[in-house]
Design an enzyme around this catalytic site. Structure first.
Site, short mmCIF file in Angstrom:
data_model
loop_
_atom_site.label_atom_id
_atom_site.label_comp_id
_atom_site.label_asym_id
_atom_site.label_seq_id
_atom_site.Cartn_x
_atom_site.Cartn_y
_atom_site.Cartn_z
N LYS A 1 56.63 78.93 4.98
CA LYS A 1 57.96 78.71 5.55
C LYS A 1 58.05 77.31 6.19
O LYS A 1 59.02 76.57 5.98
CB LYS A 1 58.28 79.80 6.58
CG LYS A 1 58.52 81.17 5.94
CD LYS A 1 58.57 82.31 6.95
CE LYS A 1 58.75 83.65 6.22
NZ LYS A 1 58.76 84.83 7.12
N GLN B 1 57.78 86.00 13.34
CA GLN B 1 57.12 86.64 12.21
C GLN B 1 56.63 88.03 12.59
O GLN B 1 56.01 88.22 13.63
CB GLN B 1 55.94 85.76 11.73
CG GLN B 1 55.26 86.25 10.47
CD GLN B 1 56.13 86.20 9.22
OE1 GLN B 1 57.08 85.40 9.13
NE2 GLN B 1 55.83 87.04 8.26
N ASP C 1 66.66 85.36 10.32
CA ASP C 1 66.14 86.56 9.67
C ASP C 1 67.22 87.63 9.51
O ASP C 1 67.05 88.59 8.76
CB ASP C 1 65.00 87.17 10.51
CG ASP C 1 63.63 86.90 9.91
OD1 ASP C 1 63.54 86.77 8.68
OD2 ASP C 1 62.66 86.84 10.69
N1 GUN Z 1 57.31 90.08 7.85
C1 GUN Z 1 57.48 90.51 6.57
N2 GUN Z 1 58.69 90.13 6.09
C2 GUN Z 1 59.28 89.42 7.08
C3 GUN Z 1 60.53 88.75 7.18
O1 GUN Z 1 61.35 88.72 6.26
N3 GUN Z 1 60.77 88.14 8.36
C4 GUN Z 1 59.89 88.17 9.40
N4 GUN Z 1 60.24 87.57 10.51
N5 GUN Z 1 58.73 88.78 9.33
C5 GUN Z 1 58.43 89.40 8.18
#
Ligand code: GUN
Length: 309
Positions: A54, A98, A121
């Site tokens: 990311k 995350q 998100d």
């Molecule tokens: N962990 C697994 N998928 C995601 C996601 O789409 N966003 C976040 N913040 N954590 C995750």
């Protein structure tokens, strides 16, 4: 019927090129450079890989990124303080925490603290509420990526029966709402659904998002269905790999288990998908690639909305 493999790569690349062009245009008119802040706690290896990707992509597309990494034992108060500070900073456009967080942290409190305008998100109740009501909002990246993949690959959604297996807040629920918004007839299935194969077999579009390796088999897939595999699971058993992958792929996957100890598999039995589906997203290389692309798109969207740029 011939099978169409729906690779996520060309679509992810196209979306990222669109985002890079938009960032360049903002800069060209003297606007601020969009900035994404990512908060990671602990040493979960998968989270480290995802966050790395990311942050790297954010910078590749010309945006700014910030990576806040906390020790596994960080207190709730420290994370709350960090998110509060990110909320207050005008130069930060997107905030992503995350998941999963260590058990001692209150995930709900942290996610609900994020300023909804910076919630790239799309997990904040204000944004999930807007999605539910059909208003424009910041939408969770993985389900948003699935819609992009379906549209860009020419799969018709309106009027079709879409069956979503899994009801998580990250994928299943928002996925169902997005498909509904695209005028699909939507069925949500879960662990207590009676006669799951009969329901999923009637799907024109089947989305597997329950986090169980190779769970969707031939009996679950209607002839010619579009099968979207959102699962990411690790497979360590070579004989299972022989069962779950078509012969043309199995050898490679078995050697990957030999070399690395595991291979990735989604929630769909790939051998079954090859036999019955009309279109199928592979794992890896399918919808996963679109998640990061949609995060980039959400970051620019959040910046443009909040700062009117
Ligand atoms: N962990 C697994 N998928 C995601 C996601 O789409 N966003 C976040 N913040 N954590 C995750």
């Amino acid at each position: 019927m011939s099978l169409r493999i729906l690779s996520g790569r060309p679509f992810a690349e196209a979306i990222q090129a669109e985002v890079a062009a938009e960032v360049a245009a903002i800069k060209a008119r003297g606007g601020p450079v969009p900035c994404l802040a990512v908060v990671r706690v602990g040493e979960d290896p998968a989270s480290a890989v995802y966050v790395g990707s990311k942050v790297r992509t954010t910078e590749e597309l010309g945006m700014l990124s910030e990576h806040l990494h906390f020790d596994e034992n960080v207190s709730q108060q420290q994370v709350v303080k960090a998110v509060t500070q990110l909320n207050e900073r005008d130069d930060v456009d997107g905030i992503l925490v995350q998941l999963p967080l260590p058990k001692h942290l209150n995930e709900r409190e942290i996610l609900e603290l994020i300023d909804p305008e910076k919630d790239v998100d799309g997990f904040h109740p204000v944004n999930t509420g807007h999605l539910m009501q059909g208003y424009d909002s910041l939408v969770p990246c993985t389900p948003a990526g699935v819609i992009e993949l379906l549209k860009r690959s020419g799969v018709e959604i309106a009027g079709k029966h879409a069956v979503v297996v899994g009801r998580s807040n990250i994928v299943g629920k928002p996925m169902s709402m997005l498909l509904l918004q695209e005028n699909a007839t939507v069925t949500i299935c879960h662990s207590r659904t009676k006669d799951l194969p009969a329901v999923t077999r009637s799907a024109d579009i089947l989305v597997a998002a329950m986090g169980r390796a190779g769970f969707i088999t031939a009996e679950h897939i209607g002839d010619g269905a579009t099968v979207i595999d959102v699962g990411i699971n690790k497979l360590t058993d070579a004989s299972q790999a022989r069962e779950l992958f078509p012969p043309e792929i199995a050898d490679k996957r078995v050697s990957s288990i030999g070399e690395k100890g595991s291979t990735l598999i989604g929630d769909v039995d790939q051998k079954a998908a090859y036999q019955k589906a009309g279109a199928f997203t592979p794992v890896p290389g399918g919808v996963g690639l679109l998640t990061v692309a949609m995060l980039m798109k959400n970051t620019v969207k959040a910046a443009k909305m909040r700062r009117a740029i």
